[in-house]
Motif scaffolding. Sequence first.
Motif, short mmCIF file in Angstrom:
data_model
loop_
_atom_site.label_atom_id
_atom_site.label_comp_id
_atom_site.label_asym_id
_atom_site.label_seq_id
_atom_site.Cartn_x
_atom_site.Cartn_y
_atom_site.Cartn_z
N TRP A 304 -9.59 -12.76 9.70
CA TRP A 304 -9.55 -11.61 8.79
C TRP A 304 -10.90 -10.89 8.80
O TRP A 304 -11.95 -11.51 8.90
CB TRP A 304 -9.24 -12.07 7.37
CG TRP A 304 -7.92 -12.78 7.24
CD1 TRP A 304 -7.73 -14.12 7.05
CD2 TRP A 304 -6.62 -12.19 7.30
NE1 TRP A 304 -6.40 -14.40 6.98
CE2 TRP A 304 -5.68 -13.24 7.13
CE3 TRP A 304 -6.15 -10.89 7.46
CZ2 TRP A 304 -4.31 -13.02 7.12
CZ3 TRP A 304 -4.78 -10.67 7.46
CH2 TRP A 304 -3.88 -11.72 7.29
N ARG A 305 -10.85 -9.58 8.67
CA ARG A 305 -12.07 -8.78 8.57
C ARG A 305 -12.72 -9.00 7.21
O ARG A 305 -12.05 -9.32 6.23
CB ARG A 305 -11.76 -7.29 8.72
CG ARG A 305 -11.25 -6.87 10.08
CD ARG A 305 -10.80 -5.42 10.09
NE ARG A 305 -11.87 -4.50 9.72
CZ ARG A 305 -11.87 -3.71 8.63
NH1 ARG A 305 -10.86 -3.76 7.78
NH2 ARG A 305 -12.86 -2.89 8.39
N ALA A 306 -14.02 -8.79 7.16
CA ALA A 306 -14.75 -8.81 5.89
C ALA A 306 -15.36 -7.43 5.70
O ALA A 306 -16.26 -7.04 6.45
CB ALA A 306 -15.84 -9.88 5.91
N ASN A 307 -14.85 -6.67 4.74
CA ASN A 307 -15.34 -5.32 4.52
C ASN A 307 -15.15 -4.97 3.04
O ASN A 307 -14.06 -4.58 2.62
CB ASN A 307 -14.60 -4.33 5.42
CG ASN A 307 -15.25 -2.96 5.41
OD1 ASN A 307 -15.51 -2.39 4.36
ND2 ASN A 307 -15.51 -2.43 6.61
N PHE A 311 -12.09 -2.88 0.97
CA PHE A 311 -11.34 -3.54 -0.09
C PHE A 311 -11.45 -2.74 -1.39
O PHE A 311 -10.45 -2.57 -2.11
CB PHE A 311 -11.85 -4.97 -0.30
CG PHE A 311 -11.14 -5.74 -1.38
CD1 PHE A 311 -9.78 -6.00 -1.28
CD2 PHE A 311 -11.82 -6.19 -2.51
CE1 PHE A 311 -9.10 -6.70 -2.29
CE2 PHE A 311 -11.16 -6.89 -3.50
CZ PHE A 311 -9.80 -7.15 -3.40
N LEU A 355 -7.45 -7.29 6.06
CA LEU A 355 -8.24 -8.01 5.06
C LEU A 355 -7.41 -9.19 4.55
O LEU A 355 -6.18 -9.12 4.47
CB LEU A 355 -8.62 -7.09 3.90
CG LEU A 355 -9.57 -5.93 4.27
CD1 LEU A 355 -9.83 -5.06 3.06
CD2 LEU A 355 -10.88 -6.45 4.86
#
Length: 471
Positions: A304-307, A311, A355
């Motif tokens: 999963w992306r972390a942004n 979010f 996400l």
Amino acid sequence: MTALVWFRQDLRITDNQALLQACSNHQHVIAVVCSWPEQWQQHDWAPIKADLYERQANHLGQALAAKGIQLHHIELDTYAGTPKALHQFCQKHNVEALYANRDYPLDEVRRDRAVNAWLEEHEIECHWFDSNVLLEPGSVTPKTAGYYKKFTPFFKSWLALLAHRGLTQPGRIVSRSECEFTPIQIRYDKRDASSWAASEDAIKQRLRRFTDEQVQDYARARDLPALDATSRLSPFFELGVISPVTVARMLQQQSPDFPHGLNQGAHTWLSELAWREFYLHLMYAVPRLSMGKAFLEYTDAYPWRANDSDFKRWCEGNTGFPIVDAGMRQLKAEGWMHNRVRMIVANFLVKDLRLDWRLGERHFMQNLIDGSFAANNGGWQWSASTGTDAAPYFRVFNPTRQSEKVDPEGRYIRKWVSALKDVPNKYIHEPHHYLRARGSEQNSDTKYPQPMVDHSQARDDFIATFKGLKK
């Protein structure tokens, strides 16, 4: 001697087996409701849900007092202190037996086992019931043993067992002399839920109106968020103000062959009750679902992306996709969102933005008045293709096409996204060219954000990544 009814997610008198059996077997009955502010915080209880819980507990306390049953309140920090606190309460009030309806998530199961062990060690009987479901976990199972991992065969067996068992008949609680009730105050960061709060009788009247006047159109209209076509009873199911047995009994009046023979709308609504129970049964059978884990274990490795910025835009309804933004703004304003839109916004978070579904699951629980741990977890894992009977990973909702399908005239969108209130139907689902041509994007009062992703590219990226994970 005295019986104690411990109310939890069953804040009602009607079709409450714990209360009925206590009153049938004992001359003197008292009741208690507990609050656990720190535990609720850990479980992401929404402030609006906590306020509704307090309001409904007070409605219950007044109704019980009219029948001569006093409702007490015990405040604790976490579940850990519950066995000792209940034992001390039982000693103080000469209680010989405890009556309660079961909860099914892991922390609640462990709490109740600890309470049962502690009280029975001190010679206080414990009696547990399942009147928050039509069929208790463990009762609907495949012939090969285990549990159902797909809803359709579960629903078929659920209907068959329900037909075989039939419905319990409502018992009557004999009133005793009226007693005093001291209003309950729960120490929690609450948000006003007065637009939802109502007495148990008023909620049953709402249920009756829905089953008599609206349920026949439910299958056709339930996916159109601009219509008031759903029951909006979900907060009261979550807090147990109404029992599924009460609902089933009303539907039974529409078909002598119940649970079969219902019209399409009523059958579809009954299937929603079955979905609720499917997720409760599943959570009870698979403890890892209560631990923030995916049902399909291999998907826990998904990158999963972390942004945080992306979010935040999703949370605030500033994605540039009108139906997504309308849903998220409804959630923020009402503490509730139309179910079809929940699916759309969830799919967008996990498959367009990539996400982690657990971020969305937590955000929903922190804001929904009807936040159900089991159903919310099941819904998010369905959308993320990580759960049982989930949408296939290659099924990625196109938010624009979904918008055209469920809100064709843009009525729902215009209600919640003020910047689009004057956009014609022709452009409402993709308004950016229209706004740009009119110069509206330069006006801070009507500015609407550009789409934050290219859906086609995002879809391809998600599918490719998930496909590689499966290999």
